[in-house]
Structures are given as structure tokens and as C-alpha cells.
Design a protein around this motif. Sequence first.
Motif, mmCIF file in Angstrom:
data_model
loop_
_atom_site.group_PDB
_atom_site.id
_atom_site.type_symbol
_atom_site.label_atom_id
_atom_site.label_comp_id
_atom_site.label_asym_id
_atom_site.label_seq_id
_atom_site.Cartn_x
_atom_site.Cartn_y
_atom_site.Cartn_z
ATOM 1 N N ASP A 189 0.854 -1.167 0.000
ATOM 2 C CA ASP A 189 0.000 0.000 0.000
ATOM 3 C C ASP A 189 0.900 1.229 0.000
ATOM 4 O OD1 ASP A 189 -1.674 2.089 0.671
ATOM 5 O OD2 ASP A 189 -2.904 0.882 2.025
ATOM 6 N N ARG A 190 1.104 1.809 -1.183
ATOM 7 C CA ARG A 190 2.082 2.899 -1.327
ATOM 8 C C ARG A 190 1.640 4.167 -0.596
ATOM 9 N NH1 ARG A 190 7.043 1.887 -3.101
ATOM 10 N NH2 ARG A 190 7.200 3.892 -4.143
ATOM 11 N N ASN A 191 0.305 4.377 -0.539
ATOM 12 C CA ASN A 191 -0.169 5.569 0.171
ATOM 13 C C ASN A 191 0.079 5.455 1.665
ATOM 14 O OD1 ASN A 191 -1.043 7.503 -1.674
ATOM 15 N ND2 ASN A 191 -2.862 6.259 -2.130
ATOM 16 N N LEU A 192 -0.128 4.233 2.161
ATOM 17 C CA LEU A 192 0.132 3.991 3.581
ATOM 18 C C LEU A 192 1.622 4.201 3.870
ATOM 19 C CD1 LEU A 192 -0.862 2.870 6.379
ATOM 20 C CD2 LEU A 192 -0.072 0.647 5.577
ATOM 21 N N LEU A 193 2.466 3.678 2.987
ATOM 22 C CA LEU A 193 3.910 3.841 3.151
ATOM 23 C C LEU A 193 4.284 5.322 3.170
ATOM 24 C CD1 LEU A 193 6.785 2.619 3.231
ATOM 25 C CD2 LEU A 193 6.764 2.697 0.730
ATOM 26 N N ARG A 194 3.666 6.079 2.259
ATOM 27 C CA ARG A 194 3.965 7.511 2.189
ATOM 28 C C ARG A 194 3.573 8.212 3.489
ATOM 29 N NH1 ARG A 194 1.662 12.059 -0.989
ATOM 30 N NH2 ARG A 194 0.117 10.705 -1.935
ATOM 31 N N ARG A 195 2.392 7.848 3.993
ATOM 32 C CA ARG A 195 1.947 8.469 5.260
ATOM 33 C C ARG A 195 2.892 8.104 6.408
ATOM 34 N NH1 ARG A 195 -3.105 6.725 3.566
ATOM 35 N NH2 ARG A 195 -3.246 5.153 5.197
ATOM 36 N N ARG A 196 3.329 6.830 6.420
ATOM 37 C CA ARG A 196 4.252 6.390 7.474
ATOM 38 C C ARG A 196 5.559 7.166 7.409
ATOM 39 N NH1 ARG A 196 3.057 0.308 7.710
ATOM 40 N NH2 ARG A 196 1.222 0.405 9.060
ATOM 41 N N ARG A 197 6.059 7.332 6.188
ATOM 42 C CA ARG A 197 7.314 8.065 6.006
ATOM 43 C C ARG A 197 7.146 9.532 6.423
ATOM 44 N NH1 ARG A 197 10.633 5.298 2.082
ATOM 45 N NH2 ARG A 197 11.028 3.383 3.209
ATOM 46 N N ASP A 198 5.995 10.101 6.041
ATOM 47 C CA ASP A 198 5.723 11.494 6.426
ATOM 48 C C ASP A 198 5.741 11.624 7.945
ATOM 49 O OD1 ASP A 198 5.501 12.527 3.868
ATOM 50 O OD2 ASP A 198 3.310 12.422 3.792
ATOM 51 N N ARG A 199 5.100 10.658 8.609
ATOM 52 C CA ARG A 199 5.035 10.688 10.074
ATOM 53 C C ARG A 199 6.397 10.462 10.703
ATOM 54 N NH1 ARG A 199 -0.058 7.955 10.325
ATOM 55 N NH2 ARG A 199 1.051 5.983 10.443
ATOM 56 N N ALA A 200 7.230 9.628 10.041
ATOM 57 C CA ALA A 200 8.534 9.305 10.608
ATOM 58 C C ALA A 200 9.549 10.437 10.400
ATOM 59 C CB ALA A 200 9.067 8.014 9.988
ATOM 60 N N ALA A 201 9.263 11.315 9.442
ATOM 61 C CA ALA A 201 10.263 12.314 9.043
ATOM 62 C C ALA A 201 10.771 13.226 10.173
ATOM 63 C CB ALA A 201 9.734 13.141 7.876
ATOM 64 N N PRO A 202 9.862 13.825 10.980
ATOM 65 C CA PRO A 202 10.365 14.807 11.967
ATOM 66 C C PRO A 202 11.406 14.246 12.936
ATOM 67 C CG PRO A 202 7.967 14.887 11.827
ATOM 68 C CD PRO A 202 8.398 13.707 11.014
ATOM 69 N N ASN A 203 11.229 12.985 13.355
ATOM 70 C CA ASN A 203 12.159 12.422 14.342
ATOM 71 C C ASN A 203 13.077 11.367 13.740
ATOM 72 O OD1 ASN A 203 11.055 13.898 16.557
ATOM 73 N ND2 ASN A 203 9.288 12.530 16.432
ATOM 74 N N PHE A 204 13.225 11.400 12.406
ATOM 75 C CA PHE A 204 13.949 10.313 11.755
ATOM 76 C C PHE A 204 15.406 10.211 12.217
ATOM 77 C CE2 PHE A 204 16.159 8.132 8.261
ATOM 78 C CZ PHE A 204 15.432 6.954 8.256
ATOM 79 N N ASP A 205 15.985 11.333 12.605
ATOM 80 C CA ASP A 205 17.394 11.335 13.040
ATOM 81 C C ASP A 205 17.645 10.347 14.181
ATOM 82 O OD1 ASP A 205 17.366 13.305 11.228
ATOM 83 O OD2 ASP A 205 17.996 14.914 12.569
ATOM 84 N N ASP A 206 16.617 10.133 15.007
ATOM 85 C CA ASP A 206 16.779 9.207 16.133
ATOM 86 C C ASP A 206 16.776 7.746 15.674
ATOM 87 O OD1 ASP A 206 16.721 11.397 17.735
ATOM 88 O OD2 ASP A 206 14.600 11.211 18.257
ATOM 89 N N PHE A 207 16.351 7.521 14.433
ATOM 90 C CA PHE A 207 16.176 6.136 13.972
ATOM 91 C C PHE A 207 16.921 5.877 12.665
ATOM 92 C CE2 PHE A 207 12.414 7.374 16.383
ATOM 93 C CZ PHE A 207 12.390 6.387 17.347
ATOM 94 N N ASP A 208 17.928 6.691 12.387
ATOM 95 C CA ASP A 208 18.546 6.587 11.061
ATOM 96 C C ASP A 208 19.773 5.673 11.041
ATOM 97 O OD1 ASP A 208 20.487 8.093 12.272
ATOM 98 O OD2 ASP A 208 20.483 9.709 10.792
ATOM 99 N N PHE A 209 19.978 4.881 12.123
ATOM 100 C CA PHE A 209 21.197 4.067 12.189
ATOM 101 C C PHE A 209 21.314 3.102 11.013
ATOM 102 C CE2 PHE A 209 19.536 -0.098 13.357
ATOM 103 C CZ PHE A 209 18.258 0.223 13.798
#
Lengths: 60, 301
Positions: free
Chosen positions: B9-29
Motif C-alpha cells: 500500500d504505497r499511500n500507507l507507506l507515504r503516510r508512514r514516512r511522512d510521520r517518521a520524518a520529523p524524528n527520523f534522526d533518532d532512527f537513522d542508524f
Amino acid sequence: MSNQDVDPKLLEILVCPMTKGPLRYDREARELVSEKAKLAYPIRDGIPIMLVDEARKLDD
Amino acid sequence: MNEVAQIFDRNLLRRRRDRAAPNFDDFDFLARRVGELTADCLEDIRRQFPTALELGCRTGQMAEILQGRSGIETLVQSDLSEAMASRAKGGAGGLTIAADEEALPFAEQSFDLVISCLALHWVNDLPGALIQIRRALKPDGLFLAAFMGGATLAELRAALLDAETEMEGGASPRVSPFADVRDGGDLLQRAGFALTVANTESLEVSFPSPAALLADLRGMGETNATIQRRRSFMRKSTLARAMALYQERHGDSGGRITATFEIIFLTGWAPGPGQSQPLAPGSGQVSLTKALSGDGNQGGD
């Protein structure tokens, strides 16, 4: 060039993701227009949003 | 492209990525680690790549890694998520767009290099995406991709499956399916790439607990996006059982657990004039019968 403008290098390589046809840069409206697909892709904060779902449909 | 099976589900993936973006630095390992390995692959290739495209740039990890260590003059960063792209734009890269890997918006023969780190495992029509990538490359341009292979999160997959079967008498896909390395090489060749190479690297990552692994996957925007996923949340008791199984099977004495990420690295070149090519069938000058009978010397007659 303001921060809202699209870099000319990008304009050279971008095409419509649906038709792979050319795009017209509407600087005023901040859109990249695909006449063939009748879609206008928005440019937000200088980022072309090349997603069909986000594009504005053009009237005939 | 409508006949392609829609697994993700590409739209779901896009929404997840959008949501993950602000704090992504904490999870970018993982993005960082795989980015570094990919950059190492690039360093082994003694070539300049003046114009490069990165698919799935997230918040700009790769641009940062590549800065000052490769012959790239212009890097175009692209991500399915506008929120990710917007953060990447502020970083080292500069030219940034939002685009879908399934419908690329690039003119033919635009790039000397296309890099993609951990982006293609969510694509429904991988052959189609690869063909589009090949077309976007100049002749003799390089495609370098890293994506999650089939052994990724095997521990989690097994724990969830066993817990669900045990507690609910049946199971549904909770972890996305991944490609295996052989598929990857085949697909590249079928998409018209030359001189393809595929290899894998297994990354063992340690987490404080199974729950911490799940939290990290969510933070990365990498939780299950299959269309077949169950719309309901897993029962609390089932999830607890899965976490217990995971801990039991893969926990160390200090309580930490390991998770395996299998990363497949693929390289392929857009056909170009200087490459070694197989001859066209029927174009041989020496009869095979003659060659095999031993009296056909090497030059033919």
C-alpha cells in the motif's frame, strides 16, 4: 533565485511521471504543468512534488 | 502497469514516512550504516559520476555520507515522502524532489549514476521500476542499490508467526515479504542492465528488547505495509507471547536481543559502447562442429 524557485538543472531533467512527456514551469502558480496528462504538479518550498496523487487536474 | 499485483500500500507507506520524518534522526542508524556500505561500493569503482540521482533519500543521510568522497557534482535527492524530501533539502544535497519509485519523473539519459538505499523493497512493480531507472541512466551509467533481502527480520517473523498460530489458531503476514539475492540479479538483467553483480551482507543489530526493535521499525517508517496485512491490531496477549518467544530464542544474558537485516547490494550498468558484449546469435565465424572435432584451429578458415 529565491528559495521557492526550482533549480534550472532540475527543470532540464524532470518529465511527467505519468506520460514521460515535457513539463512547463509555471513560475507564478508554482506548478509544473503536463499538458498531455492534464495535470499540474505543485512546487512546495522549492520541492517539485512529482506525485500523481498530489497533482491538480487541469480543466479542458 | 495496472496488471501488476499490488502487494504494498504505497499511500500507507507515504503516510508512514511522512510521520517518521520529523524524528527520523533518532532512527537513522540503519540508513546510515547501509549508506556507508553503499558509498564503499562506489569508492571501489574508479569513475566520476557528475550527475547522480538518489532514490529514497529520507532526510539526507546518503548526501551527507557522499559529501567530499566521490566524483559527484550534482546530486538529485528523491523520496516518496514530501516530509522526508523537505528535510533532505536543507542538508548537503540541495536538489530535491518528491517522487514515486513506481512512476519516475526523469527524462531518458539524465544521470551518470542512480543510487537507491533501502527504498526498493516497498515497490510493487520492481521490474517496471528497474526499467525506468535504466532509461533514466546515460549509456554506461551505473545503478547501485541496497535493499532488504529475504532473511531480514527472520527472528521477528518466526516469533510473530508462532505466537499467532499458538494463541489465535492462524496467522497473517505481519512482516513484509522481501526479495532474495538471486531474484535481484535476474531482475536487473531482465530490465536490460549489463555486467550485473549481486551480493549480500548480513547486519546483526542489537536492541535492548523486542519491544525496542518494534519501536525502532516504527521510527524508521518501516512497519508492515502489505495490503494483505490484518487491519486489526494484534491482540495484546499474542504480541506479548511473540515478544517472549523472541526474547527466549535470541536474548543474551543481559536481556538484549539481536535482529538480522540482510542487505542485498546490486550493481548494473546501462548498456554502453565500451562494454564487453556477448555476440549476436548466428554471428560466429567458426563452425562449432569444426571447433569441437579438434581440427578447427583458432582463427577459422
